[in-house]
Design a protein around this motif. Structure first.
Motif, short mmCIF file in Angstrom:
data_model
loop_
_atom_site.label_atom_id
_atom_site.label_comp_id
_atom_site.label_asym_id
_atom_site.label_seq_id
_atom_site.Cartn_x
_atom_site.Cartn_y
_atom_site.Cartn_z
N GLU A 338 -2.40 17.16 -3.90
CA GLU A 338 -2.60 18.09 -2.79
C GLU A 338 -3.93 18.83 -2.90
O GLU A 338 -4.61 19.06 -1.89
CB GLU A 338 -1.44 19.08 -2.76
N PHE A 339 -4.33 19.15 -4.13
CA PHE A 339 -5.55 19.92 -4.33
C PHE A 339 -6.75 19.06 -4.71
O PHE A 339 -7.80 19.58 -5.08
CB PHE A 339 -5.32 21.01 -5.37
N GLY A 340 -6.59 17.73 -4.65
CA GLY A 340 -7.73 16.84 -4.79
C GLY A 340 -8.15 16.49 -6.19
O GLY A 340 -9.17 15.81 -6.37
N SER A 341 -7.39 16.89 -7.21
CA SER A 341 -7.80 16.55 -8.58
C SER A 341 -7.30 15.19 -9.02
O SER A 341 -7.75 14.66 -10.04
CB SER A 341 -7.30 17.62 -9.55
N ALA A 342 -6.37 14.61 -8.28
CA ALA A 342 -5.83 13.29 -8.63
C ALA A 342 -6.48 12.21 -7.78
O ALA A 342 -6.89 12.44 -6.65
CB ALA A 342 -4.31 13.27 -8.43
#
Length: 796
Positions: A338-342
């Motif tokens: 959801e927060f773009g780190s994956a």
């Protein structure tokens, strides 16, 4: 106690009504004199835990220790220490007696002993989970001892609770105190409330109240002993009743045994620091600990490490304890996406873990993350979402699809990547049934109209198949306007043979939506032409379709003869079997090589079962037409069937589907709206020369008629008898000719009979060039005469 608390929360007493939480059922165990209850917030109903302790004397030592615990818990913050939310102290006067109750409200947790029973883990999975939990408690103890110079004083099984995500957290801070070993003047007890600690949990120096030895020891000496007690209670499955039981090491894992013995050293100075326990012990090196640790520091990893990790995670998740994966790893993974780190491969792992949830849990824990991901600009995320849409698409509500998902997915229709356009197209098979009619007519059909003339032949083919599959979700007016035009005018005239085959199958699958006039005047004439298609697979499908639609016409004829004219225009069509079946995707554009114009037919002659009889039943014809696969074969397949002449032109965007945007409100009495310029009309007979060329090409697909043909007057010349017998003469393109007589044309007898181009050669010029003095330009007016002497320019 429980009844008392219930009465207090119900309104009796003074001040407790201000507690913004509801007290629920109690847990069977808690640390010390505390009681542990489930609870909920009065504001939003979110779950919490409520700890309470009561006393009749304000100077009661238990209450004083409880106040110390509340103060410490409020001020000490760490990821592995219980999170404090609220506290209050209530004084109740009941007759002559006074009761004082202290409440602590924290995040929702459960006693560790109860959670272990609930999970029921065994073998290696139990050891992996214990290793993860001990790792967390060791970090909390290390933080207190090494960073804060605090001593917990009573680390044991009772002082550990477990969160909803199965994290272990340390609490019970009643005994917690500062370590004052550097204070030489101190001579009193360092731990003011050490009397609350059970004798079985006290190290030797604490049991003797040797505070001098305690102050000379490292800050971690007391809590390292407590960690040893916790390890014993975990693996033995029993509460520690006396200190001597710690010598029983039969249940301690061999990889942890050396560190366990160092934690319980009789010499305080030689006890193992909890920070060293985390760093050195082999016991903490396992798959579960490594996986969770990687997820927690994901932002520090580079893209290569992330990609490698997430590609291994789906298989790794199957080997880890299922409850831990769902309650710990799944929330971490959803948050990272959801927060773009994956990275994009993490979506595969998320959906695999989500498949182990119930439908309700999936909608709460996974779907919100997926909906947010559709707004991502990362093309890799979009591809991963669309490739797996069949796994979660059914869980979407119609409103979510129409308002939140489709607007983002629709951007893929016009993407420059052919692969993204194709998977966007295929995703509509799942999403289209949930779209409103306004969205379908105002947006989706416009995109499909463009994709049906896409440069990629596989996309054109699959667009036709999609239209056949979603036809049942279109309203009657839109179906009447779109289907026949899309299938007959475009699909059946496509240069790509699988696209023509898909058009035939789509017509068969949607036969229930055509009235008898459309079947007789538009469907059958278009399909019959394909019975002599160069591709054998198309021919087979065409014969099956002809049989099916002839059956419909025959049923209409028989019913008309019996005198039943009611509903005769749609007789027998709605009962045709197979109409509700889905057409399979023809192919993927990834399997196609070369330019679209160089594509050879990719269907073999044996790809479907040949008809054994021309009188076969309609149901068998329909089944074969729908289930016939289109296979990609080598480029040399069926080249013997291909003509040497040029292929007919590919459909262009001028073959629109009419005014799609107004399809919901306009009159649909005519099925030719927007297509009048390309309707097959009676054409003038071609000249002998062009008829011969057309016959040599032997193209089975009718070409769109040039729009200029209808403007030319009909030729009055006669066509020789042998040309009338040509099968393709009636639909061949007419030769350009004019009824006006050119100037200064020689008689026809003067033409060279051996020159085939003499009939259409340009006439010779009939005027001589004018001198330059005659004017200064083409069409210029002559100069007006001037008065007086004029100089004559002789050089001109």
């Amino acid at each position: 106690m429980f009844k008392f608390l219930k009465g207090v929360v119900g309104g009796s007493g003074a001040g407790v009504k201000d507690l913004p939480y509801n007290i629920g059922d109690p847990y069977p165990s808690a640390w010390g004199s505390w009681s542990h209850f489930q609870g909920t917030s009065k504001d939003d109903g979110s779950p919490v835990s409520i700890f309470s302790i009561s006393g009749t004397n304000a100077q009661d030592g238990h209450l004083a220790a409880a106040r110390n615990g509340v103060k410490r818990l409020r001020t000490v913050r760490h990821p592995n220490i219980l999170a404090f939310l609220h506290s209050t102290e209530v004084e109740n006067i009941d007759g002559t007696s006074t009761k004082i109750t202290i409440y602590i409200v924290t995040e929702p947790v459960m006693p560790l002993s109860e959670k272990i029973k609930e999970l029921g883990l065994e073998g290696s999975q139990r050891d992996e989970y214990y290793a993860w939990g001990l790792n967390q408690i060791a970090k909390a103890v290390s933080f207190l001892n090494n960073d804060c110079k605090l001593v917990h004083g009573n680390v044991c099984l009772s002082s550990v609770v477990v969160t909803q995500t199965l994290d272990w957290k340390l609490h019970a801070f009643d005994v917690l105190s500062e370590f004052d070993g550097n204070n030489e003047a101190a001579n009193g007890p360092m731990l003011q409330y050490a009397w609350l600690v059970g004798a079985q949990y006290k190290p030797v120096e604490l049991a003797k109240s040797d505070w001098t030895a305690v102050r000379k020891s490292p800050p971690w000496s007391i809590d390292s002993w407590g960690l040893g007690c916790l390890i014993y209670e975990l693996f033995s499955g029993m509460r520690l009743s006396k200190t001597e039981e710690l010598r029983n090491t039969a249940s301690i894992p061999k990889s942890l045994l050396p560190d366990y013995q160092r934690l319980l050293s009789s010499m305080p100075s030689r006890r193992l620091n909890s920070s060293k326990l985390i760093e050195n012990s082999e016991y903490f090196q396992n798959k579960l600990v490594d996986t969770i640790h990687f997820m927690e520091i994901l932002n520090l990893k580079d893209s290569v490490e992330k990609d490698t990790f997430f590609r291994k995670l789906p298989n790794l998740a199957e080997q880890l304890p299922r409850q831990i994966v769902l309650k710990k790893l799944l929330p971490l993974l959803a948050s990272a996406l959801e927060f773009g780190s994956a990275a994009a491969p993490a979506l595969t792992a998320l959906l695999k873990m989500g498949s182990w949830l119930s439908t309700e849990e999936f909608s709460v824990k996974v779907l919100p993350t997926i909906i947010k991901l559709f707004a991502s600009n990362d093309r890799a995320i979009r591809v991963a979402l669309l490739q797996h849409i069949d796994q979660y698409g059914e869980s979407f509500s119609a409103q979510v699809v129409d308002e939140q998902v489709y607007p983002h997915v629709a951007t893929g229709f016009a993407d420059t990547s052919a692969f993204l356009r194709e998977i966007t197209l295929k995703s509509m098979l799942v999403l289209a049934p949930k779209l409103s009619q306004r969205t379908i007519s105002g947006s989706l059909l416009k995109y499909l109209s463009k994709l049906q003339v896409d440069e990629e032949p596989a996309i054109r083919t699959n667009t036709t198949i999609l239209l056949g599959n979603i036809a049942s979700h279109l309203n009657e007016g839109t179906r009447k306007r779109v289907l026949i035009n899309a299938f007959t005018v475009r699909a059946l005239r496509d240069t790509f043979s699988p696209a023509r085959g898909a058009g035939v199958m789509a017509l068969c699958a949607t036969s229930s939506y055509y009235d008898i006039n459309e079947v007789a005047t538009r469907v059958l004439p278009s399909v019959v032409v394909l019975t002599i298609d160069p591709d054998s697979d198309v021919r087979s499908k065409a014969f099956q379709a002809v049989d099916q639609f002839l059956q419909i016409v025959k049923q209409y004829h028989e019913k008309t003869n019996t005198g039943d004219a009611t509903g005769a225009s749609s007789v027998g069509i709605s009962s045709m079997p197979g109409n509700a079946s889905l057409l399979g995707w023809a192919m993927s554009s990834l399997t196609l090589k070369g330019k679209p114009s160089e594509q050879a037919p990719v269907a073999s002659a044996n790809s479907i079962t040949p008809l054994t009889s021309t009188t076969s039943s309609t149901s068998s014809v329909m089944e074969n037409a729908i289930n016939a696969p289109l296979r990609h074969v080598s480029s040399g397949t069926d080249f013997a069937d291909q003509p040497a002449g040029p292929a007919p032109p590919s459909p262009t965007s001028t073959d629109g589907w009419g005014e799609i945007e107004n399809g919901l409100h306009e009159d649909h009495d005519t099925d030719k709206d927007g297509w009048d310029d390309i309707e097959p009309l009676e054409e003038p007979k071609p000249s002998p020369v062009l008829a011969n060329i057309q016959a040599a090409q032997k193209r089975p697909v009718s070409q769109p008629r040039p729009t200029a043909t209808s403007l030319r007057p009909k030729s009055t010349g006669k066509v020789p008898k042998e040309e009338d017998d040509d099968l393709w003469g009636s639909i061949a393109a007419p030769a350009p000719r004019t009824s006006s007589k050119p100037l200064n044309v020689k008689p026809a007898a003067a033409l060279d009979d051996d020159d085939p181009w003499a009939a259409i050669a340009a006439p010779p010029p009939t005027t001589k060039a004018k001198p330059l003095a005659a004017g200064r330009g083409r069409g210029a007016k002559p100069f007006a005469p001037k008065l007086g002497a004029q100089r004559i320019n002789r050089t001109s």
